[in-house]
Design a protein around this motif. Structure first.
Motif, PDB file in Angstrom:
ATOM      1  N   ASN A   8       0.816  -1.231   0.000  1.00 38.82           N
ATOM      2  CA  ASN A   8       0.000   0.000   0.000  1.00 38.82           C
ATOM      3  C   ASN A   8       0.840   1.268   0.000  1.00 38.82           C
ATOM      4  O   ASN A   8       0.608   2.193   0.760  1.00 38.82           O
ATOM      5  CB  ASN A   8      -0.924   0.032   1.225  1.00 38.82           C
ATOM      6  CG  ASN A   8      -1.869  -1.144   1.219  1.00 38.82           C
ATOM      7  OD1 ASN A   8      -2.515  -1.404   0.208  1.00 38.82           O
ATOM      8  ND2 ASN A   8      -1.907  -1.862   2.326  1.00 38.82           N
ATOM      9  N   VAL A   9       1.813   1.291  -0.872  1.00 36.60           N
ATOM     10  CA  VAL A   9       2.700   2.436  -0.919  1.00 36.60           C
ATOM     11  C   VAL A   9       2.380   3.296  -2.146  1.00 36.60           C
ATOM     12  O   VAL A   9       1.976   2.774  -3.189  1.00 36.60           O
ATOM     13  CB  VAL A   9       4.175   1.977  -0.926  1.00 36.60           C
ATOM     14  CG1 VAL A   9       4.557   1.295  -2.242  1.00 36.60           C
ATOM     15  CG2 VAL A   9       5.108   3.135  -0.607  1.00 36.60           C
ATOM     16  N   LEU A  10       2.541   4.595  -1.984  1.00 34.81           N
ATOM     17  CA  LEU A  10       2.306   5.520  -3.088  1.00 34.81           C
ATOM     18  C   LEU A  10       3.539   5.539  -3.984  1.00 34.81           C
ATOM     19  O   LEU A  10       4.663   5.697  -3.501  1.00 34.81           O
ATOM     20  CB  LEU A  10       2.087   6.920  -2.486  1.00 34.81           C
ATOM     21  CG  LEU A  10       1.078   7.861  -3.111  1.00 34.81           C
ATOM     22  CD1 LEU A  10      -0.309   7.239  -3.154  1.00 34.81           C
ATOM     23  CD2 LEU A  10       1.034   9.172  -2.326  1.00 34.81           C
ATOM     24  N   THR A  19      -1.444   3.704  -5.654  1.00 36.49           N
ATOM     25  CA  THR A  19      -1.080   2.920  -4.477  1.00 36.49           C
ATOM     26  C   THR A  19      -0.882   1.460  -4.895  1.00 36.49           C
ATOM     27  O   THR A  19      -1.773   0.870  -5.502  1.00 36.49           O
ATOM     28  CB  THR A  19      -2.188   3.026  -3.408  1.00 36.49           C
ATOM     29  OG1 THR A  19      -2.339   4.389  -3.060  1.00 36.49           O
ATOM     30  CG2 THR A  19      -1.825   2.231  -2.164  1.00 36.49           C
ATOM     31  N   VAL A  20       0.284   0.941  -4.584  1.00 32.12           N
ATOM     32  CA  VAL A  20       0.622  -0.417  -5.046  1.00 32.12           C
ATOM     33  C   VAL A  20       1.349  -1.189  -3.949  1.00 32.12           C
ATOM     34  O   VAL A  20       1.685  -0.648  -2.897  1.00 32.12           O
ATOM     35  CB  VAL A  20       1.560  -0.376  -6.274  1.00 32.12           C
ATOM     36  CG1 VAL A  20       0.872   0.224  -7.486  1.00 32.12           C
ATOM     37  CG2 VAL A  20       2.845   0.362  -5.942  1.00 32.12           C
ATOM     38  N   ILE A  32       5.498  -4.966  -9.263  1.00 29.45           N
ATOM     39  CA  ILE A  32       4.879  -3.731  -8.776  1.00 29.45           C
ATOM     40  C   ILE A  32       3.430  -3.768  -9.247  1.00 29.45           C
ATOM     41  O   ILE A  32       3.169  -3.674 -10.445  1.00 29.45           O
ATOM     42  CB  ILE A  32       5.578  -2.480  -9.358  1.00 29.45           C
ATOM     43  CG1 ILE A  32       7.077  -2.463  -9.022  1.00 29.45           C
ATOM     44  CG2 ILE A  32       4.898  -1.205  -8.847  1.00 29.45           C
ATOM     45  CD1 ILE A  32       7.846  -1.291  -9.644  1.00 29.45           C
ATOM     46  N   ALA A  33       2.518  -3.937  -8.315  1.00 29.07           N
ATOM     47  CA  ALA A  33       1.098  -4.009  -8.685  1.00 29.07           C
ATOM     48  C   ALA A  33       0.260  -3.954  -7.416  1.00 29.07           C
ATOM     49  O   ALA A  33       0.790  -4.056  -6.305  1.00 29.07           O
ATOM     50  CB  ALA A  33       0.814  -5.298  -9.445  1.00 29.07           C
ATOM     51  N   ALA A  34      -1.028  -3.812  -7.581  1.00 27.81           N
ATOM     52  CA  ALA A  34      -1.910  -3.823  -6.415  1.00 27.81           C
ATOM     53  C   ALA A  34      -2.075  -5.253  -5.919  1.00 27.81           C
ATOM     54  O   ALA A  34      -2.001  -6.216  -6.699  1.00 27.81           O
ATOM     55  CB  ALA A  34      -3.256  -3.220  -6.794  1.00 27.81           C
ATOM     56  N   ASN A  35      -2.276  -5.397  -4.611  1.00 31.79           N
ATOM     57  CA  ASN A  35      -2.644  -6.676  -4.007  1.00 31.79           C
ATOM     58  C   ASN A  35      -1.734  -7.840  -4.360  1.00 31.79           C
ATOM     59  O   ASN A  35      -2.190  -8.923  -4.724  1.00 31.79           O
ATOM     60  CB  ASN A  35      -4.083  -7.044  -4.406  1.00 31.79           C
ATOM     61  CG  ASN A  35      -5.044  -5.935  -4.005  1.00 31.79           C
ATOM     62  OD1 ASN A  35      -5.006  -5.456  -2.876  1.00 31.79           O
ATOM     63  ND2 ASN A  35      -5.879  -5.508  -4.942  1.00 31.79           N
ATOM     64  N   LEU A  36      -0.445  -7.632  -4.247  1.00 29.49           N
ATOM     65  CA  LEU A  36       0.493  -8.724  -4.490  1.00 29.49           C
ATOM     66  C   LEU A  36       0.578  -9.635  -3.278  1.00 29.49           C
ATOM     67  O   LEU A  36       0.339  -9.227  -2.149  1.00 29.49           O
ATOM     68  CB  LEU A  36       1.889  -8.155  -4.782  1.00 29.49           C
ATOM     69  CG  LEU A  36       2.076  -7.436  -6.111  1.00 29.49           C
ATOM     70  CD1 LEU A  36       3.456  -6.796  -6.177  1.00 29.49           C
ATOM     71  CD2 LEU A  36       1.881  -8.401  -7.273  1.00 29.49           C
TER      72      LEU A  36
END
Lengths: 466, 466
Positions: A8-10, A19-20, A32-36
């Protein structure tokens, strides 16, 4: 433990933020992606900004010992004072390299180019101890041992007068041998330590030294570094020495290349700029020292328009007088707005960040491995705490970071996937001990007088028309 | 408890340092000497430097809400964007005044001149809430309510074109009435709150407004403040408006005096400079905003050579984008080394400190009470921790403070003998609560578009020859 996942980093996208999660595996950015999925340790990135590490692309670490005390003088006289009081002690080199690494990391830098002043007779020991310091801290180090083969007074133009200069204490060949030995002993890019060939500049080096450096660079695949046209006096001197500009001469002898980074570049004309562009050389902009020493304002907007790669350096702490990279980036960006009425060419905060990260990597020929948050690249990056007072109220995070005056904003920093700062504290060295050592080994002082300045000042003023 | 004694503290003498005790009785400096008797609380000054408090001599507190986000634009367009998104909320004014005070104090400032943007229809409420914030923090406040009587577009030169400007929403007389009421209600110099007359500048004010301000200044013994010739566009505009320079015009109508401080002063010619000297007006130098907005480099070395009093301001946080006075002092000092080859005229760190302290006091007509460590003056001063890493190794303490990049170095600060910072922490307000308020009331954002900029940009580019 070089695998971890920041959640959850910008991060910055082209012209926005997203936010990824960021996965690091074996020191490299793996995804680098959401919800890894969490691989390794989970790190909370909430309310934090992740940026690629910056490059402190030109400094002289041991100058830290004289910061705050150097007289208000132009480079040529300032150098004389600097050398009159230079520390000649291996332990001091160690401590100032630690200090340089710490301040660089606390201001977003994960790499440092140390144009390292060598203690005469202890050249390899000087290099070894600086490397030890950088390895202990964990910063990525590019060691550029500062070499010359002419004595200090040769750096001032003669003008109408005839000047005799003492020969330099060490031969050109002996100097090149030292560098070759340093390369064999210490050049280990995969371990985060690279050696550069780094003649101080045209003002104190013969062509033989430059050519010897080119040969070493070619033989061992080393990057090249040098000061270039920092002052008006050097511009004059180049004409006296070569009958052409310093850039024309350096091109002629083959020093300029896509592995060459050049500190300062204040006094270049348009033809010189075209040569830098054509040779794909990199300009390292050191705005604070250029102001402090009255050297001038480097034509950075022209470089950018000509397609020349530009990045930032703090320069040595005696001419800055800090090693805060965010300060260098800020001033090195906004300074140029006064040089071009057309604001369409001004450097935006996002451009500044790119210059400080990818620009630095390009200049050191490592853009394939460093300089951006890209899958497959090394995990050299920095996590900024966006809840810090100096970054509030919340607006544009990169704008706040570059244009504000951030303090204590680095939450975490990694080099090659190794965490060096965690929650604002160094994990690798004891900074409080360093602080105490620096305190103990120094004294407040106000009055010192440089004998060399007294000797050369009259000639300097005459030549410069003062 | 306004009596205390600081023991064994370093203070600056003419060209050296000395360790002394400093006695404060009833908010005033009662004695400075070695081995004084302890009156009131004893405070340990060991390894600390005591300096008179600096003046943040020009800012606009509510700009803090837009720092980091403002586009990279010259003043005239930047102002349009600023006003399109200006906060119109009393609570926001309160919080940004707190933030301005906190950042000023943490960088050595004990006084602030707030050229305060007034919320239309709530002018007195705006002033009241800013004063409340400053009193809560405890900083000495000079409130300069920002007034004008022409609309924004009138601030851009017409050039060849004929421009019609909407009338300003409030009459000149009504504006002057508001200021007079503010003076009656809030002007209490003995309690640390002064009101200044402060037309924004020749670009948006009629002579009637200036003359009305002069009358109020004379009647109530108020200091005078204004922007002056910040940009090339304003220089053009003055010629269009008056057929002479802005300085000549302001002298003619009687605005210039030893109680007048003028922010920016970038585009003055030699005759203008002579007028500032003759009228004993003060220049407030805002180097960061002058660079950020591309306004130019104010001829500060010329001012000093002409005997014009110069001090420093941060300017509003949207054009800086911080309120760190040490940064403004550093850049405002070294920037000018590139404007004069002769280093004998460059500003030394000790001169910078004097400009920031005594220079500020002179500009606000309070040099008899503030601006130096002098027996009989008010105890507005700051204690710096010389063991901080950013001030090490030990060399010249003032050199380190001015030329370095100090962080977290303010150990203690007093205004009027009242301690506001103790061991780096505020004693008066809860800064963490402020931080949380600023966080909660804002959002990270990147994309906003100023309608006014879109409307006026074509005309601006034409007039400025872009």
């Amino acid at each position: 433990m070089l695998s971890f996942t920041i959640q959850n980093v910008l991060i910055a996208t082209n012209d926005d933020y997203v936010t990824v999660d960021v996965q690091v595996v074996d020191g490299k950015i793996a995804a680098i992606a959401a919800n890894l999925e969490v691989i390794g340790t989970a790190i909370d990135g909430k309310h934090k900004l992740l940026l690629p590490g910056f490059f402190n692309a030109h400094t002289h670490s041991s100058e830290m010992w004289q910061r705050g005390i150097m007289s208000v003088l132009p480079l040529e006289l300032w150098l004389a004072e600097l050398y009159d009081f230079a520390p000649l002690d291996i332990e001091q080199v160690y401590l100032s390299a630690l200090g340089t690494a710490v301040e660089t990391l606390l201001s977003g830098g994960t790499s440092v180019v140390d144009h390292l002043v060598l203690i005469p007779g202890q050249e390899l020991e000087t290099i070894a101890i600086a490397i030890r310091a950088y390895k202990e801290v964990g910063i990525r180090a590019f060691i550029a041992p500062l070499i010359q083969d002419q004595s200090l007074t040769a750096g001032i133009p003669s003008g109408e007068s005839t000047q005799n200069h003492e020969p330099y204490f060490r031969s050109t060949a002996a100097t090149l041998e030292i560098i070759e030995e340093a390369v064999k002993k210490f050049h280990r890019p995969d371990e985060g330590v690279s050696i550069l060939v780094a003649p101080t500049g045209i003002q104190l080096c013969t062509d033989d030294l430059f050519v010897g450096c080119i040969e070493l660079s070619d033989r061992y695949n080393l990057c090249r570094h040098s000061h270039l046209l920092e002052t008006r006096a050097q511009e004059k001197l180049a004409q006296e020495k070569y009958g052409c500009t310093a850039v024309e001469h350096l091109q002629r002898i083959g020093y300029l290349s896509d592995k060459t980074s050049l500190a300062h570049c204040v006094w270049l004309n348009d033809a010189d700029i075209a040569i830098l562009s054509e040779t794909q050389s990199t300009v390292v902009h050191n705005p604070l020292s250029n102001l402090r020493l009255g050297s001038g304002i480097a034509p950075i907007l022209k470089y950018r328009q000509a397609g020349v790669n530009v990045t930032f350096g703090c320069d040595g702490a005696s001419s800055n007088d800090s090693q805060d990279l965010l300060e260098a980036i800020k001033i090195g960006s906004i300074l140029h707005n006064v040089t071009d009425l057309d604001y369409q060419y001004w450097i935006t905060p996002r451009k500044s960040v790119e210059m400080a990260s990818l620009g630095g990597a390009k200049g050191l020929n490592v853009a394939d491995q460093l300089g951006s948050l890209t899958v497959g690249k090394q995990a050299d990056f920095v996590l900024y705490d966006l809840t810090n007072l100096s970054l509030l109220p919340r607006t544009d995070p990169i704008g706040l970071l570059v244009l504000g005056r951030p303090s204590n904003v680095v939450n975490s920093a990694w080099v090659n996937g190794k965490q060096i700062i965690n929650n604002g504290k160094f994990t690798t060295i004891n900074v409080d001990e360093l602080r105490q050592e620096l305190f103990t080994r120094s004294q407040w002082e106000t009055k010192r007088k440089s004998e060399t300045v007294a000797q050369i000042e009259t000639h300097y003023r005459t030549v410069m028309g003062l």
